[in-house]
Design an enzyme around this catalytic site. Sequence first.
Site, short mmCIF file in Angstrom:
data_model
loop_
_atom_site.label_atom_id
_atom_site.label_comp_id
_atom_site.label_asym_id
_atom_site.label_seq_id
_atom_site.Cartn_x
_atom_site.Cartn_y
_atom_site.Cartn_z
N LYS A 1 0.81 -1.23 0.00
CA LYS A 1 0.00 0.00 0.00
C LYS A 1 0.85 1.28 0.00
O LYS A 1 0.47 2.28 -0.61
CB LYS A 1 -0.95 0.01 1.20
CG LYS A 1 -2.06 -1.04 1.09
CD LYS A 1 -3.04 -0.94 2.24
CE LYS A 1 -4.02 -2.09 2.20
NZ LYS A 1 -5.04 -2.00 3.25
N GLY B 1 -13.68 -7.22 10.81
CA GLY B 1 -13.58 -6.38 9.63
C GLY B 1 -14.10 -6.97 8.33
O GLY B 1 -13.76 -6.45 7.25
N ASN C 1 -4.91 1.79 -1.53
CA ASN C 1 -5.36 0.42 -1.75
C ASN C 1 -6.01 0.25 -3.12
O ASN C 1 -6.36 -0.86 -3.51
CB ASN C 1 -6.31 -0.06 -0.64
CG ASN C 1 -7.68 0.57 -0.73
OD1 ASN C 1 -7.87 1.59 -1.41
ND2 ASN C 1 -8.65 -0.01 -0.06
#
Length: 277
Positions: free
Chosen positions: A68, A242, A89
Site C-alpha cells: 500500500k 472487519g 489500496n
Amino acid sequence: MSSLDQYSVFGSPIKHSKSPRIHKLFAEQTGQAMQYSAELVPADQFVQTVKGFFTQGGQGINCTVPLKELAWEYADLRTERAELAKAVNTLALQEDGRVLGDNTDGVGLVTDLQNNHQIALKQKRVLILGAGGASRGIILPILQEAPLTLTIVNRTVAKARTLADEFSHKAKINACGYEDLAGQSFDLILNATSASLSNDLPPLAAGILAAGGSCYDLAYANEATAFVRWAREQQARNSLDGLGMLVEQAADAFYLWRGVRPATDPVIQMLEAERNS
Ligand code: ATR
C-alpha cells in the site's frame, strides 16, 4: 489480454484474498463486463508489475500488504484521504493515462459501522488501538463524521503522538499509552493493531468501554479474534470484525472504477454464511 476490462489485486501473500470473489459478485450483480484476478507480487517487483499491467490494457489494481505504501508512491495523483493515509489500496487508470491512487479502507469502515450496524460516530468518544498504517488509513474518514473525541493509544506512545500531529490541521486528536487510559471510557473502540494476527490482545483495562458501547476489529478471521472475544466479555453492544469493512472498501473501489456502487448486503451475508458453515 482479453477484451474485457481487467482488474487485479496485488499482494504477498495473496492466496487467501477474498477480493476476486467479492468483485466477481459485484460485476455479476451490476452487469459490468470485467475480469478481476489475484497476483502474487512481492514488494521488489511492484513497480514493474504495475507498469506491465497498465501497459497491457489493465484498468485498475487493488493493493494489499505489503504494497500500500509503494502504491501511494507510484500514484501520479491521489485523493485527499489517500494523501493523508500515506497508503493506497486502489489504483485507477485515468483517461489521460495518469494513475489515480485512492484509499477506500477508512470510508469502508465508516460505511460498515454506520450503514450496516447503525453505530454512529457523531458526538461519540472514539478510541483507536494502534498507530501503524491501519490506523493512519482510517483517521480522516472518522474525523469527517465529527466524533466528540478521537484518541489514539499505542504501546509505543511516540508513534501515537506523531500520528496525531499529522492530522492536527484537521482536528485535535489525543495520543497516549495504554496505562494513561485509566479512568476513561469510550463509546467505540476500534482495534487497528496487528495483535489479532497473532491471536494477541492489547492491554485494555476493564471499564474502558462505556455502557452500550461497541467494539470493532479491523482484522477478520474465520474464528472470533482475541479482541472480538474480549468485546463480548465486556458485553459490548456490537462485537464486530472487519469482514464488512472488507466488502465496503471493495464496493468503493468498484465505484471508482465503474461508476456504479454495488449492493454490499448480499455479499456480506454470503461471506458470513460461508464462514459460519
Ligand atoms: P499496520 O500497517 O497493520 O498498522 P504496523 O505499522 O506494523 O502494521 O503497526 C502495527 C501496530 O499494532 C502498532 O501500533 C503496534 O504497536 P507498536 O507501535 O507499539 O509496536 C501494534 N501492536 C502489534 N501487536 C500488538 C500487541 N500485542 N499489543 C498492542 N499493540 C500491538
